[in-house]
Design an enzyme around this catalytic site. Structure first.
Site, PDB file in Angstrom:
ATOM      1  CG  HIS A 222      -2.037   1.128   0.789  1.00  0.00           C
ATOM      2  ND1 HIS A 222      -2.961   1.048  -0.224  1.00  0.00           N
ATOM      3  CD2 HIS A 222      -2.145   2.371   1.284  1.00  0.00           C
ATOM      4  CE1 HIS A 222      -3.602   2.194  -0.317  1.00  0.00           C
ATOM      5  NE2 HIS A 222      -3.129   3.009   0.581  1.00  0.00           N
ATOM      6  CE1 TYR A 226      -2.065   8.110  -0.535  1.00  0.00           C
ATOM      7  CE2 TYR A 226      -2.291   5.763  -0.174  1.00  0.00           C
ATOM      8  CZ  TYR A 226      -2.859   7.005  -0.322  1.00  0.00           C
ATOM      9  OH  TYR A 226      -4.209   7.152  -0.273  1.00  0.00           O
ATOM     10  CG  HIS A 373      -8.898   1.417  -7.764  1.00  0.00           C
ATOM     11  ND1 HIS A 373      -9.428   2.652  -7.430  1.00  0.00           N
ATOM     12  CD2 HIS A 373      -7.845   1.225  -6.931  1.00  0.00           C
ATOM     13  CE1 HIS A 373      -8.734   3.169  -6.433  1.00  0.00           C
ATOM     14  NE2 HIS A 373      -7.758   2.328  -6.126  1.00  0.00           N
ATOM     15  CG  PHE A 374      -4.204  -1.130 -10.184  1.00  0.00           C
ATOM     16  CD1 PHE A 374      -3.536  -1.334 -11.366  1.00  0.00           C
ATOM     17  CD2 PHE A 374      -4.667  -2.233  -9.484  1.00  0.00           C
ATOM     18  CE1 PHE A 374      -3.345  -2.603 -11.863  1.00  0.00           C
ATOM     19  CE2 PHE A 374      -4.485  -3.521  -9.968  1.00  0.00           C
ATOM     20  CZ  PHE A 374      -3.826  -3.700 -11.166  1.00  0.00           C
ATOM     21  CG  HIS A 375      -4.937   0.013 -15.587  1.00  0.00           C
ATOM     22  ND1 HIS A 375      -4.980  -1.193 -14.951  1.00  0.00           N
ATOM     23  CD2 HIS A 375      -3.910  -0.073 -16.480  1.00  0.00           C
ATOM     24  CE1 HIS A 375      -4.040  -1.985 -15.433  1.00  0.00           C
ATOM     25  NE2 HIS A 375      -3.374  -1.329 -16.363  1.00  0.00           N
ATOM     26  NE  ARG A 438      -8.138  -8.583  -7.859  1.00  0.00           N
ATOM     27  CZ  ARG A 438      -7.314  -8.256  -6.876  1.00  0.00           C
ATOM     28  NH1 ARG A 438      -6.154  -7.700  -7.129  1.00  0.00           N
ATOM     29  NH2 ARG A 438      -7.644  -8.470  -5.612  1.00  0.00           N
ATOM     30  NE  ARG A 439      -3.782 -10.849  -8.297  1.00  0.00           N
ATOM     31  CZ  ARG A 439      -4.021 -10.863  -6.995  1.00  0.00           C
ATOM     32  NH1 ARG A 439      -4.893 -11.684  -6.490  1.00  0.00           N
ATOM     33  NH2 ARG A 439      -3.380 -10.046  -6.212  1.00  0.00           N
TER      34      ARG A 439
END
Lengths: 551, 48
Positions: A222, A226, A373-375, A438-439
């Site tokens: 995590h 950041y 989301h993380f894209h 996913r994955r």
């Protein structure tokens, strides 16, 4: 804040450019893998030469998530430090050492993955086993980044000694916060790799504690997010105000936001493990609460950005409520690309709150919503800001200029990226809500009504992925132009200064003992009891698995 | 600017350049967006 910018010597610039080169080579390789993945998942394309889907998935994740980001961030941060506190010849030599250690590690890990010996995805979850060279390569990347961190710490220390009683320049302060966070966080993954994975993959240890290895990964995983985001925040706080012709909104607010991010980014790894059996739900809940604390510095940042825009606009004479918004420099790619990044962070952040909401996480966990989301956050917010930085940083380092033509190409690139990502990330989000996993490679899962609803979204992802790859090619072209072919000249290194009548920044904001102390206390609070619990009550460790994926 | 200084009635320049009304509204809208989207997904969660 220091009003005088230090010039960057040629020797320095060469180092910072070396980091940029690895960044853009990684973008090309990792982006190509991403394109291939979306094509495979469309069901209309099969990889040639027996290449395994999970090999390219691992290359994509490792090269973009770990390599591109780390190299860009460390290079950019070195330049910020060089500009504001300076770098000595000795520090420069050690900084080069960090570069080479990281590069050797990257090459080791990348080759191991490419030859199919480490198809374990970028999270390298046990009990999937990779070749030891993969873990050793990753360890070297981390060790190299630690060397860079200690050079940064030394740079500020030397500057502080020479400027007794002065507050550190804001960009340098921000770099130190990010590298502190990185150092504290990577201790987790380094422990996991050195103590658990390497002996196990070499055969010295028969079994591995799966839950402990995943917990240590997410203790790092995590704050990793950041670590990507804070350099983007650095640009939003100190670069964007200068580009729009304004000043820093509040030095103290920016420092406070960074301190809060340092404190609340680390003791939150369990929100990635909400479906993980073996962790007491009470501790998951406590870490969920701590996760929600990150909303505070994020909203402080949003407030500060809006305030910078409004104050600057009003100073230029715009009086209506949102009149200042229209007059932002939309035709300047140095502004436009990071601005779209900021805008993407609004749905990205909102989605993140959904992900972190304990029970509600069940709605999206292990679905391709997470990938969407993380894209949106990493591959749009962060990357578009990094592109925005590239447009002025690279010509500044190479003694060239961002020409109107390259600026226009940059604007086209930004639109291509935004368009492609809206299609790709949007369809990932929707497919995730419909239960799409996913994955995973393409599969029809032996038919089924629900499965039939996914395919159109997967085709949309291939369309979006193709558009994004065109964007990558254009960005690499712009990078090469800015490095070798743009006309010679001076490109400004934009760093905003404070208002003349700014309130003094409270000294306590630079009390490192206090903030590091609270950070460590929070980590000990959030992790001590659950980790003891994991160590005491874990099931027997697992033998390595090389199948269905792995080595 | 020199000419304007001679005008007797001056708007408070501090107030006009330091007004953050737009910022306040923008941040509130951002908060509303986050809340609305969260409750939307919460409703979906409950319905399943």
């Amino acid at each position: 804040m220091t009003k005088v910018q230090l010039p960057l010597s040629k020797k320095e610039s060469r180092l910072y450019m070396a980091f940029m080169w690895v960044t853009y080579i990684s973008l090309l390789i990792g982006g190509l893998m991403g394109l291939l993945q979306t094509l495979v998942r469309s069901g209309k394309y099969t990889l040639p030469f027996n290449i395994d889907y999970y090999t390219i998935l691992t290359v994509h994740g490792v090269i973009l998530g770990l390599v591109l980001t780390t190299f860009f961030i460390i290079g950019f941060q070195f330049s910020l430090m060089g500009k504001t506190v300076g770098i000595s010849d000795k520090q420069l030599k050690v900084a080069w050492l960090s570069f080479w250690v990281m590069l050797i590690g990257t090459i080791m890990a990348a080759v191991t993955i490419l030859v199919g010996e480490a198809s374990v995805l970028y999270t390298f979850y046990a009990p999937l086993r990779a070749h030891p060279a993969f873990y050793i390569g990753l360890a070297l990347v981390i060790i190299g980044s630690w060397i860079a961190a200690f050079v940064n710490f030394r740079q500020l220390y030397v500057w502080k000694k020479a400027h007794k009683g002065e507050k550190s320049p804001l960009p340098a302060f921000m770099v130190i916060i990010n590298m502190l966070m990185w150092f504290i966080a990577t201790i987790g993954v380094a422990t996991s790799v050195l103590v658990l994975f390497i002996p196990w993959s070499l055969g010295y240890a028969e079994t591995i504690n799966v839950l402990l290895s995943r917990t240590l990964f997410w203790y790092f995983g995590h704050p990793l997010v950041y670590f990507w985001l804070l350099p983007a925040y650095m640009a939003w706080y100190v670069v964007i105000p200068k580009i729009i012709g304004g000043k820093l909104f509040s030095d103290a607010l920016a420092r406070m936001a960074f301190i809060l991010l340092l404190m609340f980014s680390i003791p939150v790894g369990f929100h990635h493990q909400l479906t993980e059996p073996g962790i007491d739900p009470t501790w998951k809940f406590i870490q969920v609460v701590l996760t929600f604390m990150v909303v505070i510095p994020s909203l402080m940042t949003a407030f500060s950005i809006f305030a910078t825009f409004e104050t600057t606009g009003r100073r230029k004479g715009f009086k209506s409520l949102f009149g200042w918004f229209k007059k932002l420099p939309w035709k300047d790619v140095r502004f436009l690309a990071p601005f779209i990044g900021m805008a993407a962070f609004i749905p990205g952040g909102a989605g993140g709150i959904v992900n972190a909401s304990h029970q509600m996480n069940a709605l999206v966990h292990n679905t391709i919503w997470i990938t969407g989301h993380f894209h949106l956050t990493a591959a749009t917010t962060v990357i578009l800001t990094f592109f925005g930085i590239t447009y002025w940083l690279v010509p500044h380092l190479t003694g060239r200029r961002l020409t109107p033509r390259l600026n226009k190409l940059g604007i086209i690139q930004t639109f291509i990226w935004t368009f492609g990502m809206t299609i790709m990330s949007g369809s990932m989000h929707i497919q995730g809500l419909l239960g799409g996993p996913r994955r995973s490679s393409f599969s029809e899962y032996a038919g089924g009504e629900q499965v039939a609803t996914w395919i159109n979204y997967q085709i949309a992802q291939a369309v979006g992925g193709t558009i994004l790859f065109i964007g990558i090619l254009l960005m690499v072209y712009i990078f090469i132009q800015l490095t070798f072919f743009a006309p010679r000249g001076v490109q400004e290194y934009p760093i905003a200064v404070e208002e003349d009548d700014a309130e003094p920044t409270p000294k306590i904001l630079e009390n490192w003992y206090l903030w590091i102390g609270i950070t460590i206390a929070l980590i000990l609070f959030a992790y001590t009891i659950p980790v003891i619990d994991i160590l005491k009550h874990s099931p027997p460790g697992s033998l390595p698995f090389d199948w269905p994926i792995g080595r | 600017m020199g000419k304007r200084n001679t005008v007797q009635h001056q708007p408070n320049p501090h107030e006009s350049t330091h007004s953050l009304k737009g910022t306040f509204i923008a941040v509130m809208l951002l908060g509303v967006f986050i809340l609305v989207s969260w409750f939307g997904f919460y409703a979906l969660f409950l319905s399943r």
